[in-house]
Design a protein around this motif. Structure first.
Motif: not given
Ligand SMILES: Nc1nc2c(c(=O)[nH]1)N[C@H]1C(S)=C(S)[C@@H](COP(=O)(O)OP(=O)(O)OC[C@H]3O[C@@H](n4cnc5c(=O)[nH]c(N)nc54)[C@H](O)[C@@H]3O)O[C@H]1N2
Ligand SMILES: Nc1nc2c(c(=O)[nH]1)N[C@H]1C(S)=C(S)[C@@H](COP(=O)(O)OP(=O)(O)OC[C@H]3O[C@@H](n4cnc5c(=O)[nH]c(N)nc54)[C@H](O)[C@@H]3O)O[C@H]1N2
Ligand code: SF4
Ligand SMILES: [Mo]
Length: 721
Positions: A215, A704, A234, A212, A598, A190, A185, A217, A181, A309, A307
């Motif tokens: 984008r 965000r 969210d 969730v 990254k 990390g 990572i 990913t 969510w 977000a 995370g």
């Protein structure tokens, strides 16, 4: 593989086990040294928490260490601020200067006229707080309100401790369902004491993956459920998932009956938050929400890998509460393969400055926000001073004007919002010190710049997150006169007479004290490399949770006294097509963050050639249809504008994002450009964020979800300047 002493005889090749510190992951690494020089860093296959994983940042450690632009001795400003004229100082002169300035300020105005600033959690973080407390200033700021703190506080008020996704299966069970969510990572390496490689493995092995994220990913591409919500919503989705779990009778009856308080109140509270209600807010089909909730509640064990977000919204704390409640009522808290309340290695856990699992360095934070703090009691769940308040007070003098600031590892001009205000504040200070690895736009405005040691130049009992382990970090290199930030804090503190807070004769003595209860000294600890505790699950059955009721608090009564809703709520972000339709007429696109890069840690690494080659430019992800409609080709430079400012980025076509959403990278500056700005005003995302409503609970900012517009630049080229 045994660790070796730090000094390597000439001509000898040796391999030293250490712990990477290019981000806040938990990767043990092997440092290869030849003729006294670090030649490469590789992953350590024997590390139980990373199993050989190494990301590009970790691999570039030696390149960063020996980079020709590293700061190698203290520098004193001799020209005007920003004129880039510096004079070399000895460490003794530098420390003496600080001590005399800090002493004068304390005597003339009071301790609170010195402010302390730090960046994201680094090994010295607890020491900065300890120093501030000992000196007597409550004015300490760091990027907490929108990073980790909302989740930590939510955990504190729900179950007493931050649960972590049990991706290793140490308890004999691996997660069968992973709910990822607002976290990426597996691509970025990390975060928060988790290793991206290990999360990747958990995703591969899980039967069900729910992502969730607005984008698409990499994990979303192959997930069973990808919930492409409207950015910033969210909180509504989480409430609706709780609703759906209750509505379909998929909750863990035993857990809610015996181990929770507030069940009846929760059931009543979430009744209006139907998937239909949330569907309209999030732009998801109600059936999509129900299906994801069903999968999550019926595929056990399920872990939540959440995370950043979640932290960056006006209901950051409330959303985190909802997600913990979702985990709890489905019986996933503290079960193997679920969301574990990790048992930290005990002796070190008690003595490390990162002392509690809930609030980093809490022991040493100013105990109460006194009336002399810059923003006493502004946000009930934020323990320091919120970043924008800190800087603004220097300009307005309200409630008073700090005279000096010591910044440690914080490139605030690009990593904090209200960037131009911060620039003016840095100019207005009487005295400022920046501890840094490199000259940055922020360091350019200091009076004194101190050269900090990188991770290969420090020794450490690395316990930043203390989730799984404490790792040994021996010193393997020394560049010029760089010094470990903690040694500098020690020395300044000692010369200021703050020995009550810094009683150790040396930093090494402090490390040994930290380890005392293990019976190891630092060298023996390095031989061992890692300390872990034995993990136990379902601890609440015998011990209860670390909350006032000893239960999981679905209804968290203590919040009421703080003026915070004791049951989770949703708040619409301040700048969306829903909350600000007038603004949206002029700025029709939703601006979100595309997350971590990254190759770079925030503003770091732009001068490291191998990394920069892989990622040379600041990117704006934009849907091809939207771009084409605006006359923009893939790879062309564009203007991104909000009411606060404008920047340029390179358009990167991406059909995994909604047509009215764009995703931008943050923390860009260009070390190759001229000082003092190094081009930060061209592309730093935070120039686009300013005054919009904060999270009333934590002071978090809505990074965000904002409103912007995008235009082509002249010829699609990067504009000059
Ligand atoms: N390589 C690298 N690694 C890092 C860092 C770095 O700078 N570089 N920084 C470290 C730090 S300090 C932190 S805090 C962590 C953060 O790391 P993570 O917790 O992984 O967070 P981000 O990468 O910022 O963003 C994760 C995802 O949030 C998504 N997102 C954007 N808006 C929303 C939204 O409204 N809702 C949801 N659900 N998702 C949204 C983005 O698309 C992105 O995929 O990473 C740490 N690790
Ligand atoms: N718009 C937007 N803004 C964001 C974010 C976002 O997602 N969107 N993310 C936010 C988050 S979660 C965070 S945590 C912050 C991070 O904000 P910062 O911590 O300020 O970010 P960094 O660029 O990693 O670090 C700042 C400086 O520390 C230096 N440094 C690195 N290691 C050391 C060390 O050991 N000692 C010393 N003295 N210096 C060192 C680096 O050279 C760098 O210049 O950014 C925040 N800003
Ligand atoms: S994920 Fe973090 S700790 Fe692991 S190798 Fe990369 S930078 Fe180092
Ligand atoms: Mo962060």
């Amino acid at each position: 593989m045994p660790a070796r002493p730090p000094v390597v005889p000439r001509g000898e090749h040796s391999v030293i086990r250490s712990a990477c510190r290019m981000c806040h992951g938990v990767c043990q690494v092997l440092v290869h040294v030849e003729n006294g020089r670090v030649v490469k860093v590789t992953g350590d296959p024997e590390c139980p928490t990373s199993r050989g994983y190494l990301c590009p940042k970790g691999a570039a450690s030696a390149e960063l260490l020996y980079h020709p632009d590293r700061l190698t001795h203290p520098l004193k400003r001799v020209g005007r601020r920003g004129e880039n004229r510096w004079e070399r100082l000895s460490w003794d002169e530098a420390v003496e200067w600080m001590v005399s300035e800090f002493t004068a300020i304390r005597q003339e105005s009071g301790s609170e006229y010195l402010g302390m600033v730090q960046g994201t959690g680094r090994p010295y973080s607890g020491f900065v707080a300890r120093f501030a407390h000992a000196f007597g200033t409550p004015n300490i700021t760091e990027p907490l309100e929108f990073c980790y703190l909302p989740r930590q506080q939510a955990a504190r008020y729900s179950c007493g401790q931050l649960p972590v996704a049990d991706v290793y299966g140490f308890g004999g069970e691996a997660p069968r369902c992973v709910l990822l969510w607002g976290c990426n990572i597996t691509q970025t390496g990390g975060a928060d004491g988790m290793c991206g490689g290990m999360v990747q493995r958990a995703l591969r092995n899980a039967d069900q993956v729910i992502v969730v994220d607005p984008r698409c990913t990499k994990p979303a591409e192959s997930a069973q459920h990808w919930l492409q919500l409207r950015p910033g919503t969210d909180g509504a989705l989480a409430l609706a998932m709780i609703h759906a779990v209750i509505e379909e009778d998929l909750f863990d009856r035993d857990f809610v009956r015996h181990h929770c308080v507030g069940w009846d109140e929760l059931v009543t509270h979430v009744r209006p938050f139907t998937p239909e209600w949330a569907g309209a807010i999030t732009r998801l089909e109600p059936e999509t929400i129900r299906a994801a909730a069903r999968t999550y509640a019926t595929t056990k064990p399920a872990c939540l890998q959440w995370g950043n977000a979640i932290d960056m919204s006006p209901c950051a704390f409330q959303t985190a509460r909802s997600l913990l409640i979702l985990s709890a009522i489905t019986g996933n808290i503290d079960r193997p393969g679920g969301d574990a309340l990790w048992v930290a290695p005990p002796p070190v856990a008690r003595r490390s400055p990162w002392h509690t699992p809930v609030l980093a360095g809490a022991e040493f934070l100013p105990p109460e926000k006194g009336e002399r703090s810059i923003d006493a009691d502004r946000f009930p769940l934020f323990p320091g001073v919120q970043q924008p308040s800190f800087w603004r007070s220097i300009l307005t003098g309200e409630p008073y004007r700090m005279r000096a600031v010591w910044l440690m590892g914080a490139n605030v001009l690009v990593t904090s919002t209200h960037s131009l205000e911060i620039e003016r504040a840095l100019h207005a200070l009487e005295f400022s010190v920046v501890s840094e690895l490199f000259m940055t736009p922020t360091a350019q405005l200091a009076d004194l710049v101190l050269p900090a040691a990188s991770w290969l130049e420090t020794e450490d009992v690395a316990s930043l997150h203390k989730i799984w382990c404490v790792l040994a970090r021996p010193k393997v290199a020394q560049l010029g006169e760089t010094r470990d930030d903690r040694e500098v804090i020690f020395e300044v503190a000692r010369r200021l007479g703050l020995t009550h807070a810094f009683p150790w004769p040396s930093y090494r003595a402090h490390l040994n004290w930290t380890l005392e209860e293990t019976g190891l000294d630092f060298e023996q600890f390095c031989e061992k490399g890692i300390l872990t505790a034995e993990q136990r699950y379902f601890k609440y059955r015998d011990e209860g949770f670390a909350t006032p009721s000893k239960k999981f608090e679905l209804l968290a009564e203590p919040l009421t006294d703080l003026g915070v809703s004791p049951l989770p709520v949703y708040r619409e972000p301040p700048l969306t097509p829903v909350s600000a339709p007038e603004v949206a007429k002029e700025y029709p696109l939703i601006l979100t963050g595309s997350g971590r890069i990254k190759e770079f840690f925030h503003s770091e690494g732009r001068q490291v050639e191998s990394l920069r080659r892989r990622h040379p430019d600041p990117l704006l992800e934009i849907h091809p249809e939207t771009a084409t409609g605006l006359g923009i080709q893939d790879g062309e430079w564009v203007w991104v504008e909000t009411r606060e400012g404008r920047i340029t980025m390179k358009a990167s076509f991406f059909d995994g994002i909604a047509p009215d959403v764009v995703g931008a990278e943050h923390a860009w500056w260009f070390p190759e450009d001229a000082p003092p700005d190094y081009g930060w005003k061209r592309s730093s995302l935070n120039l686009l964020f300013g005054d919009a409503a904060y999270d009333p609970d934590t002071g978090s900012e809505s990074l965000r979800s904002a409103l912007c517009r995008v235009r082509p630049t002249e010829g699609g080229r990067r504009p000059p300047g």
